[in-house]
Motif scaffolding. Structure first.
Motif: not given
Length: 261
Positions: A111, A123, A133, A135
């Motif tokens: 992250r 983003s 994210q 995902e």
């Protein structure tokens, strides 16, 4: 329908009123600069898809068909995103992606890596994955199959609508040129539209099979060459030919006469 053949004798590029010349030259200068910027943008995105400077057949294949020997993340990090992170960071991300991008390593390590090197763009820009994210990152850590159908649809309609307007107005100005054979004028006006359709259609074909990538290069080169010919002809006639003092008459008159035969 009959047309009045006694049209204004200034209706040609060399003899246009100064106000129209300023309008047309200003438009052509802006469009010319815009097309140069578009070419530069292509070189910096698609042209780096294989990790090498310059647009090649592999760049087109990787952009639309994908590099199916690796993940999307790997292809991008070795290509157009190569300058966004140091080599050791890119290698670490690629190894993680090859393992299937396990979620257990996302929070403690990756992250922060993506936050540092990726989310400045990933983003806030619509249409690209949101790398804040997990995902979205996970979706990019799969086999690279090139452009998605959704992305192809979006880019196709933007190109077809937007670029066709550019070609239309450039061709309209070019239609006022003189001393250009009628057949050459007609072919030159038609070619950008034909090559634009070929270019966009080839993206979809290349998505299906990489052998069609040649058509993308042919289409882009074709409409660029035709547009350049129109651009330079128009600029030459308005800036250079206009100085010889000749009156060339209505540039459309010959076409109207031939149509009435």
């Amino acid at each position: 329908m009959k047309f009045d053949r006694n049209g204004p004798n200034w209706l040609n590029l060399p003899n246009l009123p100064l106000t129209l010349k300023v309008l047309f030259i200003g438009y052509l200068l802006v469009i010319g600069l815009g097309l140069c910027m578009a070419g530069l943008q292509i070189m910096m995105t698609h042209g780096m898809a294989d990790g090498k400077v310059g647009l090649s057949l592999d760049d087109v294949v990787y952009s639309y068909y994908g590099n199916r020997n690796g993940t999307t993340l790997e292809t991008k990090l070795n290509g157009s995103m190569q300058d966004k992170a140091p080599q050791e960071v890119r290698t670490e991300i690629i190894k993680w992606a090859r393992k299937g991008a396990p979620e257990s390593e996302w929070e403690p390590r990756f992250r922060e890596v993506f936050a540092q090197h990726c989310i400045k763009c990933h983003s806030v820009i619509p249409g690209i994955p949101n790398f804040t994210q997990y995902e979205d990152v996970q979706k990019a850590a799969v086999i690279d199959e090139g452009a998605s159908i959704q992305n192809l649809t979006r880019v196709s309609h933007i190109h077809l609508f937007g670029i066709s307007f550019i070609f239309f107005f450039m061709a309209l100005i070019f239609s006022l040129s003189v001393n250009v054979p009628r057949w050459l004028k007609e072919v030159t006006i038609a070619l950008p539209f034909a090559f634009l359709i070929l270019d966009v259609f080839s993206w979809w074909l290349t998505k299906w099979h990489p052998g069609f990538a040649w058509f993308t290069i042919i289409g882009g080169f074709g409409y660029s060459l035709a547009s350049a010919f129109m651009w330079f002809t128009c600029m030459y006639q308005m800036l250079i030919m206009s100085r010889n003092g000749k009156v060339y008459g209505n540039a459309w008159e010959a076409d109207i006469r031939l149509d009435d035969l």
